[in-house]
Design a protein around this motif. Structure first.
Motif, mmCIF file in Angstrom:
data_model
loop_
_atom_site.group_PDB
_atom_site.id
_atom_site.type_symbol
_atom_site.label_atom_id
_atom_site.label_comp_id
_atom_site.label_asym_id
_atom_site.label_seq_id
_atom_site.Cartn_x
_atom_site.Cartn_y
_atom_site.Cartn_z
ATOM 1 N N THR A 24 0.854 -1.182 0.000
ATOM 2 C CA THR A 24 0.000 0.000 0.000
ATOM 3 C C THR A 24 0.892 1.234 0.000
ATOM 4 N N ALA A 25 0.330 2.365 -0.326
ATOM 5 C CA ALA A 25 1.093 3.612 -0.376
ATOM 6 C C ALA A 25 1.681 3.899 0.995
ATOM 7 N N ASP A 26 2.925 4.343 1.017
ATOM 8 C CA ASP A 26 3.587 4.650 2.287
ATOM 9 C C ASP A 26 3.090 5.963 2.887
ATOM 10 N N GLU A 27 2.432 6.785 2.096
ATOM 11 C CA GLU A 27 1.926 8.047 2.615
ATOM 12 C C GLU A 27 0.806 7.743 3.606
ATOM 13 N N THR A 28 0.890 8.314 4.795
ATOM 14 C CA THR A 28 -0.093 8.045 5.831
ATOM 15 C C THR A 28 -0.652 9.344 6.393
ATOM 16 N N GLU A 29 -1.794 9.213 7.059
ATOM 17 C CA GLU A 29 -2.427 10.366 7.694
ATOM 18 C C GLU A 29 -2.507 10.097 9.190
#
Length: 98
Positions: A24-29
């Protein structure tokens, strides 16, 4: 019927105790709503991904499961422009329930 010569339909069937994970995309919120870029997430020792295929000897995991695994585990493979990881079942750390 003419097929698009540039389109590649590839499936990867893992053998034995291996499974295929689409990271999954490593960008997190964060909970506060801040978005952390992928460069900050790369410092983390683990990644998450979705299992797309399993070998015949894999138990306890099914395609579609979201899992946690070490960043350096397995082999990176690029199929038709999509990056996947092939890892051993024993490398998985946990199943994630969202």
């Amino acid at each position: 019927m003419v097929q698009d010569p540039y389109r590649v339909d590839v499936s990867l069937e893992p053998l034995d105790e291996y499974l295929v994970i689409q990271p999954t995309a490593d960008e997190t919120e964060t909970r506060a709503g801040l978005i952390l870029p992928a460069s900050a997430a790369q410092a983390a020792a683990c990644r998450t991904g979705i299992v797309t295929a399993i070998g015949t000897d894999v138990t306890g995991i099914e395609p579609g499961d979201k899992v946690l695994y070490p960043r350096d585990a397995g082999f990176e493979v690029r199929l038709g422009g999509i990056e996947v990881k092939v890892v051993k079942r024993s490398d998985l750390i946990a199943r994630i329930h969202d």
